[in-house]
Design a protein around this motif. Structure first.
Motif, PDB file in Angstrom:
ATOM      1  N   LEU A 130       0.811  -1.206   0.000  1.00 56.99           N
ATOM      2  CA  LEU A 130       0.000   0.000   0.000  1.00 56.99           C
ATOM      3  C   LEU A 130       0.848   1.261   0.000  1.00 56.99           C
ATOM      4  O   LEU A 130       1.909   1.323   0.637  1.00 56.99           O
ATOM      5  CB  LEU A 130      -0.922   0.015   1.224  1.00 56.99           C
ATOM      6  CG  LEU A 130      -2.060  -0.995   1.226  1.00 56.99           C
ATOM      7  CD1 LEU A 130      -2.749  -0.998   2.582  1.00 56.99           C
ATOM      8  CD2 LEU A 130      -3.067  -0.686   0.122  1.00 56.99           C
ATOM      9  N   TYR A 131       0.336   2.276  -0.717  1.00 60.68           N
ATOM     10  CA  TYR A 131       0.969   3.593  -0.772  1.00 60.68           C
ATOM     11  C   TYR A 131      -0.102   4.647  -0.524  1.00 60.68           C
ATOM     12  O   TYR A 131      -1.220   4.542  -1.031  1.00 60.68           O
ATOM     13  CB  TYR A 131       1.617   3.838  -2.135  1.00 60.68           C
ATOM     14  CG  TYR A 131       2.753   2.895  -2.451  1.00 60.68           C
ATOM     15  CD1 TYR A 131       4.076   3.271  -2.226  1.00 60.68           C
ATOM     16  CD2 TYR A 131       2.502   1.628  -2.960  1.00 60.68           C
ATOM     17  CE1 TYR A 131       5.122   2.403  -2.511  1.00 60.68           C
ATOM     18  CE2 TYR A 131       3.541   0.750  -3.245  1.00 60.68           C
ATOM     19  CZ  TYR A 131       4.849   1.148  -3.023  1.00 60.68           C
ATOM     20  OH  TYR A 131       5.876   0.283  -3.309  1.00 60.68           O
ATOM     21  N   ALA A 132       0.253   5.671   0.247  1.00 56.98           N
ATOM     22  CA  ALA A 132      -0.692   6.747   0.558  1.00 56.98           C
ATOM     23  C   ALA A 132      -0.634   7.810  -0.527  1.00 56.98           C
ATOM     24  O   ALA A 132       0.436   8.133  -1.051  1.00 56.98           O
ATOM     25  CB  ALA A 132      -0.366   7.368   1.912  1.00 56.98           C
ATOM     26  N   LEU A 133      -1.813   8.345  -0.858  1.00 55.51           N
ATOM     27  CA  LEU A 133      -1.906   9.471  -1.781  1.00 55.51           C
ATOM     28  C   LEU A 133      -2.038  10.756  -0.970  1.00 55.51           C
ATOM     29  O   LEU A 133      -2.847  10.830  -0.043  1.00 55.51           O
ATOM     30  CB  LEU A 133      -3.126   9.320  -2.695  1.00 55.51           C
ATOM     31  CG  LEU A 133      -3.008   8.292  -3.823  1.00 55.51           C
ATOM     32  CD1 LEU A 133      -4.364   8.058  -4.463  1.00 55.51           C
ATOM     33  CD2 LEU A 133      -2.015   8.762  -4.870  1.00 55.51           C
ATOM     34  N   ALA A 134      -1.273  11.772  -1.328  1.00 56.98           N
ATOM     35  CA  ALA A 134      -1.330  13.037  -0.602  1.00 56.98           C
ATOM     36  C   ALA A 134      -2.708  13.670  -0.753  1.00 56.98           C
ATOM     37  O   ALA A 134      -3.301  13.655  -1.838  1.00 56.98           O
ATOM     38  CB  ALA A 134      -0.254  13.991  -1.140  1.00 56.98           C
ATOM     39  N   ASN A 135      -3.222  14.212   0.351  1.00 65.20           N
ATOM     40  CA  ASN A 135      -4.498  14.941   0.363  1.00 65.20           C
ATOM     41  C   ASN A 135      -5.652  14.103  -0.192  1.00 65.20           C
ATOM     42  O   ASN A 135      -6.487  14.587  -0.950  1.00 65.20           O
ATOM     43  CB  ASN A 135      -4.386  16.250  -0.427  1.00 65.20           C
ATOM     44  CG  ASN A 135      -3.287  17.139   0.107  1.00 65.20           C
ATOM     45  OD1 ASN A 135      -3.143  17.293   1.311  1.00 65.20           O
ATOM     46  ND2 ASN A 135      -2.486  17.694  -0.789  1.00 65.20           N
ATOM     47  N   SER A 136      -5.674  12.839   0.147  1.00 63.66           N
ATOM     48  CA  SER A 136      -6.698  11.950  -0.395  1.00 63.66           C
ATOM     49  C   SER A 136      -6.968  10.824   0.582  1.00 63.66           C
ATOM     50  O   SER A 136      -6.085  10.391   1.325  1.00 63.66           O
ATOM     51  CB  SER A 136      -6.231  11.376  -1.735  1.00 63.66           C
ATOM     52  OG  SER A 136      -7.106  10.373  -2.189  1.00 63.66           O
ATOM     53  N   ASP A 137      -8.221  10.340   0.574  1.00 64.86           N
ATOM     54  CA  ASP A 137      -8.561   9.161   1.367  1.00 64.86           C
ATOM     55  C   ASP A 137      -8.251   7.871   0.613  1.00 64.86           C
ATOM     56  O   ASP A 137      -8.281   6.788   1.192  1.00 64.86           O
ATOM     57  CB  ASP A 137     -10.047   9.176   1.732  1.00 64.86           C
ATOM     58  CG  ASP A 137     -10.373  10.277   2.726  1.00 64.86           C
ATOM     59  OD1 ASP A 137      -9.469  10.656   3.498  1.00 64.86           O
ATOM     60  OD2 ASP A 137     -11.517  10.768   2.725  1.00 64.86           O
ATOM     61  N   SER A 138      -7.992   7.989  -0.685  1.00 63.79           N
ATOM     62  CA  SER A 138      -7.675   6.815  -1.489  1.00 63.79           C
ATOM     63  C   SER A 138      -6.248   6.339  -1.213  1.00 63.79           C
ATOM     64  O   SER A 138      -5.404   7.082  -0.707  1.00 63.79           O
ATOM     65  CB  SER A 138      -7.806   7.138  -2.979  1.00 63.79           C
ATOM     66  OG  SER A 138      -9.141   7.110  -3.394  1.00 63.79           O
ATOM     67  N   HIS A 139      -6.017   5.083  -1.582  1.00 61.05           N
ATOM     68  CA  HIS A 139      -4.674   4.514  -1.503  1.00 61.05           C
ATOM     69  C   HIS A 139      -4.378   3.802  -2.819  1.00 61.05           C
ATOM     70  O   HIS A 139      -5.291   3.318  -3.497  1.00 61.05           O
ATOM     71  CB  HIS A 139      -4.558   3.523  -0.352  1.00 61.05           C
ATOM     72  CG  HIS A 139      -4.697   4.150   0.997  1.00 61.05           C
ATOM     73  ND1 HIS A 139      -5.933   4.479   1.532  1.00 61.05           N
ATOM     74  CD2 HIS A 139      -3.773   4.523   1.918  1.00 61.05           C
ATOM     75  CE1 HIS A 139      -5.752   5.026   2.723  1.00 61.05           C
ATOM     76  NE2 HIS A 139      -4.463   5.061   2.989  1.00 61.05           N
ATOM     77  N   ILE A 140      -3.114   3.763  -3.160  1.00 61.97           N
ATOM     78  CA  ILE A 140      -2.670   2.968  -4.302  1.00 61.97           C
ATOM     79  C   ILE A 140      -2.157   1.637  -3.764  1.00 61.97           C
ATOM     80  O   ILE A 140      -1.419   1.585  -2.776  1.00 61.97           O
ATOM     81  CB  ILE A 140      -1.550   3.686  -5.079  1.00 61.97           C
ATOM     82  CG1 ILE A 140      -2.111   4.942  -5.742  1.00 61.97           C
ATOM     83  CG2 ILE A 140      -0.936   2.765  -6.145  1.00 61.97           C
ATOM     84  CD1 ILE A 140      -3.225   4.693  -6.742  1.00 61.97           C
ATOM     85  N   GLY A 141      -2.584   0.563  -4.384  1.00 61.72           N
ATOM     86  CA  GLY A 141      -2.123  -0.755  -3.983  1.00 61.72           C
ATOM     87  C   GLY A 141      -1.436  -1.454  -5.138  1.00 61.72           C
ATOM     88  O   GLY A 141      -1.993  -1.545  -6.236  1.00 61.72           O
ATOM     89  N   VAL A 142      -0.226  -1.920  -4.906  1.00 61.67           N
ATOM     90  CA  VAL A 142       0.493  -2.711  -5.899  1.00 61.67           C
ATOM     91  C   VAL A 142       0.301  -4.178  -5.529  1.00 61.67           C
ATOM     92  O   VAL A 142       0.751  -4.627  -4.475  1.00 61.67           O
ATOM     93  CB  VAL A 142       1.985  -2.343  -5.935  1.00 61.67           C
ATOM     94  CG1 VAL A 142       2.715  -3.198  -6.976  1.00 61.67           C
ATOM     95  CG2 VAL A 142       2.166  -0.861  -6.241  1.00 61.67           C
ATOM     96  N   VAL A 143      -0.432  -4.882  -6.376  1.00 68.49           N
ATOM     97  CA  VAL A 143      -0.748  -6.288  -6.123  1.00 68.49           C
ATOM     98  C   VAL A 143       0.151  -7.152  -6.999  1.00 68.49           C
ATOM     99  O   VAL A 143       0.121  -7.050  -8.230  1.00 68.49           O
ATOM    100  CB  VAL A 143      -2.225  -6.586  -6.419  1.00 68.49           C
ATOM    101  CG1 VAL A 143      -2.519  -8.068  -6.208  1.00 68.49           C
ATOM    102  CG2 VAL A 143      -3.127  -5.730  -5.535  1.00 68.49           C
ATOM    103  N   THR A 144       0.960  -7.982  -6.369  1.00 66.48           N
ATOM    104  CA  THR A 144       1.893  -8.846  -7.090  1.00 66.48           C
ATOM    105  C   THR A 144       1.515 -10.300  -6.852  1.00 66.48           C
ATOM    106  O   THR A 144       1.482 -10.764  -5.697  1.00 66.48           O
ATOM    107  CB  THR A 144       3.339  -8.603  -6.627  1.00 66.48           C
ATOM    108  OG1 THR A 144       3.660  -7.220  -6.764  1.00 66.48           O
ATOM    109  CG2 THR A 144       4.312  -9.433  -7.464  1.00 66.48           C
ATOM    110  N   GLN A 145       1.209 -11.008  -7.928  1.00 63.35           N
ATOM    111  CA  GLN A 145       0.909 -12.439  -7.846  1.00 63.35           C
ATOM    112  C   GLN A 145       2.087 -13.235  -8.398  1.00 63.35           C
ATOM    113  O   GLN A 145       2.584 -12.941  -9.490  1.00 63.35           O
ATOM    114  CB  GLN A 145      -0.342 -12.778  -8.656  1.00 63.35           C
ATOM    115  CG  GLN A 145      -1.607 -12.161  -8.105  1.00 63.35           C
ATOM    116  CD  GLN A 145      -2.841 -12.690  -8.819  1.00 63.35           C
ATOM    117  OE1 GLN A 145      -3.182 -13.866  -8.687  1.00 63.35           O
ATOM    118  NE2 GLN A 145      -3.506 -11.822  -9.557  1.00 63.35           N
TER     119      GLN A 145
END
Length: 453
Positions: A130-145
């Protein structure tokens, strides 16, 4: 019991109980990085996971590993972790839903958070970083299978995440405290800015209560009575039921230090719990439970979810009276008009039907269209507290007088709007003069009614 059957039974139960994060995001604010500009797909990153050999949490420089022993997940470093709390946490992760991104941001430049890795067997594992986005409630997720010696990476947007995942702490793997209460009926709340009471008691009539579904009301803050907004109240009550905590036996607050938050809870059997929260560390607060005479460490994020802002907590409608209960509404001032409503009951018993007839200034109007226009009136809302230096004119610019029926009794509301600025009217409702309303909203309402008439 095999590891696969163990996983299926716990996974199935907890997945039913877990609330997918995507649905919790539907009423949140729009985000700067979002998939809303194109046809985004909803994806479930963990849906192919069938068994669990190992679960790994990597948080900053710490790593916590839980391995299946054939019956349960165990950790040599954390032997005291409650298994039910651990599986509840796992359920929150594996039930996550996300949105695909048309163009993924450069996640290496974002704030890195926690990584969760599920190992099914030697041939398959899946990781969410997980990575936080500045000024946002959203998050970026890098999913690796990883399947065998091949890897596939997807960058997804998580519009909202459960607090335990977005703000991980080992305390979320502790069992929630059982406060020993039934259904709450009253909360006395005090923080450094506010002292208020929430209860299910109100002087409102049955009809006035009916549009508001939380069943809770705010007291001791404003002269005006307000219902508490449903989602905020549910979030508050849910947090109380999920108060993850760990005993803190040797804690003592600093001398003369006041609690940053105090809660007095009472249930429908008049049982009470008194909780007080004090500074402890950067990530946690110390909570004193008076009835147990005991201290606990509680995640800061959970306590943040218990913090209330009165002006954001309320359903701030001026007069949300259901149209079917209205008898008359008169307008005097900026617009002069009378709305009349007659109800005729046709038939008897279970076959009885009500026929509604509406008129404006004496002429009948079409019911379906009028119900749509009435929404502009019902939606009138308070804006801000009246400024202390506001100059009040002697005469109101507009007066609305409602007569409505509740349980066989005719009741009335008289609402005056006084011109106090270019943008606002001061609102006096039944003698209480406390808030302003937007002139633009009032003007829109009058325009819609005038054009309909």
């Amino acid at each position: 019991m095999t590891k696969k059957n163990l996983f299926y039974s716990l996974f199935g139960l907890l997945l039913i109980l877990a609330i997918p994060a995507y649905w919790l995001s539907q009423d949140g604010p729009s985000q700067e990085v979002t998939a809303s500009t194109f046809e985004a797909s909803i994806v479930e990153p963990f849906k192919v996971l069938e068994a669990l050999e190992e679960f790994r949490i990597t948080d900053e420089d710490e790593e916590y590993v839980f391995t299946s022993d054939g019956e349960k997940l165990v950790s040599a470093d954390l032997p005291a972790i409650e298994e039910e709390a651990l599986w509840d946490f796992i359920a929150q992760v594996i039930s996550l839903q996300a949105l695909t991104l048309e163009k993924a941001p450069e996640h290496t430049s974002l704030e890195k958070m926690t990584r969760y890795t599920f190992t099914q067997d030697e041939n398959y594992d899946i990781t969410l970083e997980l990575y936080a986005l500045a000024n946002s409630d959203s998050h970026i997720g890098v999913v690796t299978q990883r399947i065998g010696d091949k890897e596939q990476e997807d960058v997804l947007e998580f519009p909202s995440l459960p607090l335990a995942i977005s703000d991980f702490s080992l305390l979320y793997l502790e069992a929630p405290l059982d406060l020993g209460l039934g259904s709450l009926i009253e909360v006395a709340y005090q923080d450094t800015k506010n002292d208020l009471t929430l209860s299910q008691e109100s002087d409102w009539s049955h009809v006035e209560r009916s549009p508001f579904i939380s069943g809770w009301f705010l007291h001791d803050v404003y002269q005006t009575d307000f219902s508490v907004e449903y989602k905020q109240m549910e979030s508050f009550l849910t947090t109380l039921k999920n108060l993850h905590a760990q005993p803190l036996p040797d804690f003592e607050p600093a001398t003369a230090e006041r609690a940053s938050l105090s809660l007095s809870l009472m249930d429908d059997a008049q049982q009470t719990s008194h909780l007080a929260f004090y500074p402890h560390s950067e990530e946690n607060l110390a909570m004193y439970w008076q009835e147990k005479d005991a201290w606990y460490a509680v995640p800061q994020g959970l306590v943040n979810d218990l913090t209330l802002d009165p002006q954001a907590l309320i359903d701030n409608f001026i007069a949300l009276i259901p149209l079917d209960a209205v008898e008359t509404i008169t307008f005097d001032g900026l617009q002069n008009m009378t709305i009349n409503h007659l109800v005729e009951t046709i038939g008897e018993g279970e076959l009885a039907e009500e026929h509604h007839e509406f008129s404006l200034d004496g002429h009948l109007v079409e019911e379906v269209d009028f119900r749509k226009v009435y929404q502009y009136l019902a939606a009138l809302s308070y804006q801000d507290l009246i400024p202390a230096d506001a100059t009040m004119p002697e005469e109101a610019s507009l007066t609305l007088t409602y007569q409505f029926e509740s349980e066989g009794e005719t009741l009335a509301h008289v609402i005056h709007f006084y011109d106090v600025s270019e943008e606002s009217y001061a609102v006096e409702k039944n003698g209480v003069l406390e808030f302003t309303a937007s002139k633009a909203q009032i003007d829109d309402m009058l325009t819609e009614l005038a054009e309909f008439n």
